[in-house]
Write a protein that holds these residues in place. Structure first.
Motif, PDB file in Angstrom:
ATOM      1  N   TRP A 280       0.615  -0.940   0.399  1.00 32.85           N
ATOM      2  CA  TRP A 280       0.045   0.796  -0.027  1.00 32.85           C
ATOM      3  C   TRP A 280       1.079   1.249  -0.319  1.00 32.85           C
ATOM      4  N   LEU A 282       0.096   5.813   0.714  1.00 37.85           N
ATOM      5  CA  LEU A 282      -0.631   6.320   1.308  1.00 37.85           C
ATOM      6  C   LEU A 282       0.320   8.328   1.301  1.00 37.85           C
ATOM      7  N   GLY A 356      -3.217   7.349  -2.511  1.00 40.51           N
ATOM      8  CA  GLY A 356      -3.529   5.778  -1.939  1.00 40.51           C
ATOM      9  C   GLY A 356      -3.147   4.900  -3.498  1.00 40.51           C
TER      10      GLY A 356
END
Length: 448
Positions: A280, A282, A356
């Motif tokens: 991920w 962010l 994101g």
């Protein structure tokens, strides 16, 4: 005369240096004050969403109407996922935080499963109501713990904006406070809540699933290189490993860096230890006024994935909130949509920037499948549908089952009255596998 010239020049230079240093000192303090205010707002919003989830869940438990139960559980889902989103944006790196994230995800997913059951006209049984009661008690504890931690942090003078600096003593002081408070004992207490067996991506019966991800184990230095290479166009710099991600389906490294062009905006990234893949990404920057529509945001997200090497990803559904668009992409193989191979992309609607990325579903499940020809024809599958519905679209899709399996289905997008549904008919056995209601709102389309 000349002998006084050099001292005069040095004096002027010293004064200028002092003025410049004072200016830089104030700029730095202003920046950390700005960060502190932003993180305080995130903490405040986190508590608000947790409290709202607690109230909505309580309303669902005492409601006698299936319609009201569905409404309040759906509100619980939204609040739980919003709380999880706020939690990930805080500069806290403690094992208890990962446990809370998992709890919020499970709360949202279990509530979704109960919504789906209610929509099918099936009353919740005693065991399911008891599970909701236990979940309510835990989210009540979490709300109290977060409020207590916020008050203690505020009284202790800890600046959230300074926690981004590695080795800052405020981080150690905060960890000491977290050790003292129930936020840590919450981690221990939630170990006692019952196994949540339901058809959802965070279901406990899937927690031991073995990822399909392959490759060599990488080092911390290689993880930094992965981030540098992947986000070269985003001008990410000053990348450092700040921790490890463990006790999850995909272990990895947790990294932080800074984006040029965003006034030194800090970003966070997770990289898998096996294979060196982005789990991920962010960028929790402040978002300005929305200027992009849904179609433009989807095009930005599609191009981003293609540029990062994710091919054959098809956009499915989107939702918009707080100036951003979250777009779900599913993998397509041989004209079959594979819903388990999921990637989520978050797009800022002020300028189209990707803020994101979440690839865990894709990394866990993606592999080349041996997709056989359906044993049931599309025409035969259509005959299983209610004659009163209007079919708008049909395609083949691979959907997950509660037992870690996948089943090939015909996905029928249909209209009945004013509502739209997705109906899944098993392409090999002809049985109806799933029905989802499409809730089309101004901010996106949700499935229930």
């Amino acid at each position: 005369m000349r002998r006084y010239l050099l001292p005069s020049i040095l004096a002027v230079a010293l004064v200028a240096t002092g003025i410049w240093g004072y200016y830089q000192f104030n700029e730095r303090n202003d920046y950390h004050t700005y960060l502190d205010l932003q993180f305080q707002r995130q903490f405040y919003d986190l508590i608000g969403h947790v409290e709202n989830a607690q109230v909505d869940l309580a309303k669902a438990m005492v409601s006698g109407s299936t319609k009201d139960i569905t409404k309040y559980l759906n509100d619980t889902v939204f609040q739980a996922y919003m709380a999880q989103d706020k939690l990930t944006q805080l500069p806290l790196n403690h094992p208890a935080i990962r446990k809370i994230e998992r709890f919020l995800n499970q709360l949202g997913d279990y509530s979704t499963a109960m919504v789906n059951k209610s929509l099918e006209g099936i009353l919740l049984d005693e065991e399911e109501l008891n599970t909701l009661t236990e979940l309510h008690s835990y989210i009540n504890l979490l709300s109290q713990d977060l409020i207590e931690l916020q008050q203690d942090v505020a009284s202790g003078g800890i600046n959230f904006g300074d926690l981004r600096r590695e080795g800052n003593r405020d981080l150690g002081r905060l960890n000491d406070r977290m050790e003292k408070f129930n936020l840590i004992t919450f981690e221990e207490r939630v170990q006692d809540y019952p196994e949540l067996i339901y058809d959802g991506p965070f279901s406990d019966h899937l927690k031991n699933i073995k990822p399909k991800l392959k490759g060599k184990e990488i080092t911390e230095a290689q993880a930094i290189e992965v981030v540098q290479n992947t986000f070269k166009e985003e001008n990410v710099r000053d990348i450092e490993v700040v921790g490890k991600i463990e006790n999850t389906p995909i272990s990895g490294y947790y990294l932080r860096g800074t984006r040029n062009g965003d006034n030194g905006q800090e970003i966070s990234v997770a990289v898998s230890q096996i294979g060196g893949k982005i789990i991920w990404y962010l960028n929790p920057r402040t978002i300005g006024e929305s200027r992009l529509g849904r179609k433009e945001a989807m095009e930005k997200a599609q191009k981003f994935l293609e540029d990062k090497g994710y091919k054959d990803m098809i956009p499915t559904y989107t939702s918009n909130y707080e100036g951003m668009s979250i777009i779900n992409f599913a993998y397509e193989q041989e004209d079959v949509i594979v819903y388990t191979d999921l990637i989520k992309v978050k797009v800022a609607l002020d300028n189209g920037e990707i803020i994101g990325l979440e690839t865990e579903g894709f990394l866990i499940n993606n592999h080349e499948r041996d997709i056989e020809e359906p044993q049931v024809s599309e025409e035969a599958a259509r005959e299983r549908l209610n004659s009163g519905i209007e079919i708008e679209n049909t395609r083949l899709a691979m959907i997950p089952t509660p037992g870690k399996k996948e089943v090939l289905c015909y996905e029928f997008k249909v209209r009945f009255g004013e509502d739209r549904y997705l109906i899944y008919i098993d392409a090999n056995e002809g049985e109806q596998r799933k029905v989802l209601l499409l809730v089309e709102q101004e901010d996106g389309t949700l499935t229930m």
